[in-house]
Enzyme design. Structure first.
Site, PDB file in Angstrom:
ATOM      1  N   HIS A 199       0.818  -1.223   0.000  1.00  0.00           N
ATOM      2  CA  HIS A 199       0.000   0.000   0.000  1.00  0.00           C
ATOM      3  C   HIS A 199       0.854   1.276   0.000  1.00  0.00           C
ATOM      4  CE1 HIS A 199      -3.567  -2.370   0.425  1.00  0.00           C
ATOM      5  NE2 HIS A 199      -3.252  -2.817   1.628  1.00  0.00           N
ATOM      6  N   ASP A 208      -2.476 -10.557  -2.220  1.00  0.00           N
ATOM      7  CA  ASP A 208      -3.051 -10.078  -0.962  1.00  0.00           C
ATOM      8  C   ASP A 208      -4.546  -9.816  -1.213  1.00  0.00           C
ATOM      9  OD1 ASP A 208      -2.046  -8.606   1.824  1.00  0.00           O
ATOM     10  OD2 ASP A 208      -3.818  -7.636   0.961  1.00  0.00           O
ATOM     11  N   HIS A 218      -6.238  -7.388  -0.403  1.00  0.00           N
ATOM     12  CA  HIS A 218      -6.471  -5.976  -0.724  1.00  0.00           C
ATOM     13  C   HIS A 218      -5.680  -5.583  -1.967  1.00  0.00           C
ATOM     14  CE1 HIS A 218      -6.939  -6.441   3.701  1.00  0.00           C
ATOM     15  NE2 HIS A 218      -8.060  -5.778   3.460  1.00  0.00           N
ATOM     16  N   ASP A 222      -4.425 -12.904   3.605  1.00  0.00           N
ATOM     17  CA  ASP A 222      -5.667 -12.406   4.210  1.00  0.00           C
ATOM     18  C   ASP A 222      -6.915 -12.672   3.371  1.00  0.00           C
ATOM     19  OD1 ASP A 222      -4.582 -10.591   2.419  1.00  0.00           O
ATOM     20  OD2 ASP A 222      -4.705  -8.856   3.755  1.00  0.00           O
ATOM     21  N   TYR A 266      -3.880 -11.989   8.799  1.00  0.00           N
ATOM     22  CA  TYR A 266      -4.060 -11.538  10.189  1.00  0.00           C
ATOM     23  C   TYR A 266      -4.708 -12.557  11.103  1.00  0.00           C
ATOM     24  CZ  TYR A 266      -2.969  -7.428   7.514  1.00  0.00           C
ATOM     25  OH  TYR A 266      -2.341  -6.565   6.664  1.00  0.00           O
TER      26      TYR A 266
HETATM   27  C1  SP5 Z   1      -1.157  -5.138   4.082  1.00  0.00           C
HETATM   28  C2  SP5 Z   1      -2.620  -5.173   4.334  1.00  0.00           C
HETATM   29  O1  SP5 Z   1      -3.221  -6.247   4.283  1.00  0.00           O
HETATM   30  N1  SP5 Z   1      -3.197  -4.034   4.680  1.00  0.00           N
HETATM   31  C3  SP5 Z   1      -4.610  -4.036   4.804  1.00  0.00           C
HETATM   32  C4  SP5 Z   1      -5.103  -2.919   5.564  1.00  0.00           C
HETATM   33  C5  SP5 Z   1      -6.604  -2.873   5.511  1.00  0.00           C
HETATM   34  N2  SP5 Z   1      -7.104  -2.650   6.793  1.00  0.00           N
HETATM   35  C6  SP5 Z   1      -8.464  -2.216   6.822  1.00  0.00           C
HETATM   36  C7  SP5 Z   1      -8.815  -1.916   8.230  1.00  0.00           C
HETATM   37  C8  SP5 Z   1     -10.271  -1.678   8.406  1.00  0.00           C
HETATM   38  C9  SP5 Z   1     -10.665  -1.631   9.840  1.00  0.00           C
HETATM   39  N3  SP5 Z   1     -10.093  -2.665  10.661  1.00  0.00           N
HETATM   40  C10 SP5 Z   1     -10.663  -2.725  11.948  1.00  0.00           C
HETATM   41  C11 SP5 Z   1     -10.001  -3.772  12.789  1.00  0.00           C
HETATM   42  C12 SP5 Z   1     -10.996  -4.726  13.341  1.00  0.00           C
HETATM   43  N4  SP5 Z   1     -10.866  -6.020  12.758  1.00  0.00           N
HETATM   44 ZN    ZN Z   2      -4.240  -7.141   2.776  1.00  0.00          ZN
END
Ligand code: SP5
Ligand code: ZN
Length: 375
Positions: A193, A228, A230, A318, A357
């Protein structure tokens, strides 16, 4: 190619191989320094939430790979030359010094905040075409470089992010010399990112882009395959106008409400010399193994069509159904298939760790994917 993900790629490879039955898993590059980054928390819709990109992730993957017989290779220190070809120097300098600047105060005393957190974002909507100046306050400076509120900078962030770059560069060295066919860089924090002059999405320095640039500097046509969950907006941005580096990604559709929200759509194909060298295959939330593997196969076909001579894989884990950060529903079988498809490209390959994660399965997902490269 479409059928290559099913069946047992490993045994087929061994049959094709010459003289013995021993499975040799690919090596991984490691640096203890990747553990130094402790994000502590994120800020999501104004609330402090626990950090998701925790150091323990790297421990888990390292242990799982060591147990499965992957050899560990130490990361070698590299200078900033390739790093500064993909990132603008002022952002890199800011990352190097931001935590010390923040610690000088008054944030810890005033509000107990030990991490660098942005507060104002000088977007084009704020500056509205006017000349603007670099802000004086540390909490305002952060928003010049950081584009979200989930990517905090702590005392060990620079050390870890820079070590991850060394992991990626070490892996690239090993495949470029022909010493190894494929090497996995156990990078953390992740990188895809991070754009030329911006960072976010738990990423600081773009490890995969640095590896791709390093391979490209050896005269190779390079394809980045980003699996990934995302979209890798940073990597796409870095190679957007380049025709010599292909970027292909399979990810959850940002148009369905998922990070990075604003890019990663199917109609983004690159610009100028890079037109046609970007391919996005967004998937609907809930997509499982069949859609996933089909999409990975489509990206792999495009890599061959591009006549790539080396591959960098942004290996996020992920997309797993169990992962808390994405709505995709890929299983172990889908990750195994992904690894076999990538290995079937039969090109020098650097795999770079990105997201993933769900701590209980992270190690086995990494092992399952990398098993496609067992030789
Ligand atoms: C490297 C990578 O996978 N980055 C991804 C980041 C996307 N994160 C989005 C977060 C959205 C809100 N998360 C709240 C945490 C509760 N699970
Ligand atoms: Zn990701």
């Amino acid at each position: 190619m479409a059928g290559a993900w099913q069946g047992r790629g490993g045994s087929a490879r061994r049959r094709r191989g010459c003289c013995h039955d021993v499975v040799v898993p690919i090596p991984f590059v490691w640096s203890d320094a990747v553990l130094a980054h402790e994000p502590m928390h994120e800020v999501w819709v104004g609330k402090e939430t626990p950090g998701t990109e925790v150091p323990y992730r790297a421990h888990l993957i390292r242990d799982a790979l060591a147990d499965a017989g992957h050899a560990e290779l130490p990361a070698a220190a590299h200078d900033d030359e390739v790093l500064l070809a993909v990132h603008e120097a002022p952002m890199v300098e800011w990352l190097r010094t931001a935590s010390a600047g923040w610690a000088a105060g008054p944030y810890e005393d005033l509000v107990g905040q030990t991490r660098v957190v942005p507060y104002v974002f000088p977007t084009p909507m704020m500056t509205a075409g006017m000349p603007w100046r670099y802000p004086a306050a540390a909490h305002a400076r952060a928003g010049v470089w950081c584009y979200d509120t989930m990517t905090l900078v702590g005392p060990g962030t620079w050390e870890a992010a820079r070590a991850a770059v060394d992991c990626a560069l070490t892996a690239a060295d090993l495949v470029v010399t022909g010493e190894r066919r494929a090497v996995y860089a156990l990078c953390r924090p992740p990188g895809h990112h991070a754009t030329p002059a911006g960072f976010g999405g738990s990423c600081y320095l773009n490890n995969a882009a640095v590896a791709a640039e390093a391979l490209s500097r050896h005269g190779l046509r390079v394809a980045v395959v980003d699996v990934d969950a995302h979209h890798g907006n940073g990597t796409q941005a870095i190679f957007w106008s380049r025709g010599d580096v292909f970027y292909g990604s399979v990810h959850v559709d940002p148009g369905a409400g998922w990070f990075p929200h604003v890019v990663g759509h199917a109609d983004e194909v690159g610009d100028a010399d890079g037109k046609g060298a970007t391919l996005n295959v967004p998937l609907a939330p809930g997509a499982g193994d069949v859609e996933w593997v089909e999409a990975v196969a489509a990206v792999c076909e495009a890599v061959l069509e591009f006549r790539a001579q080396a591959v960098v894989v942004s290996l996020g884990l992920d997309a797993a159904g169990v992962d808390p950060e994405s709505p995709l529903q890929v299983t172990d079988a889908g990750f195994g298939g992904t690894g076999r498809l990538l290995a079937a490209l039969d090109l020098p390959t650097v795999l770079v760790q990105e997201g993933g994660y769900h701590l209980p399965t992270l190690g086995s997902l990494a092992r399952t994917t990398l098993a496609g490269f067992d030789a």
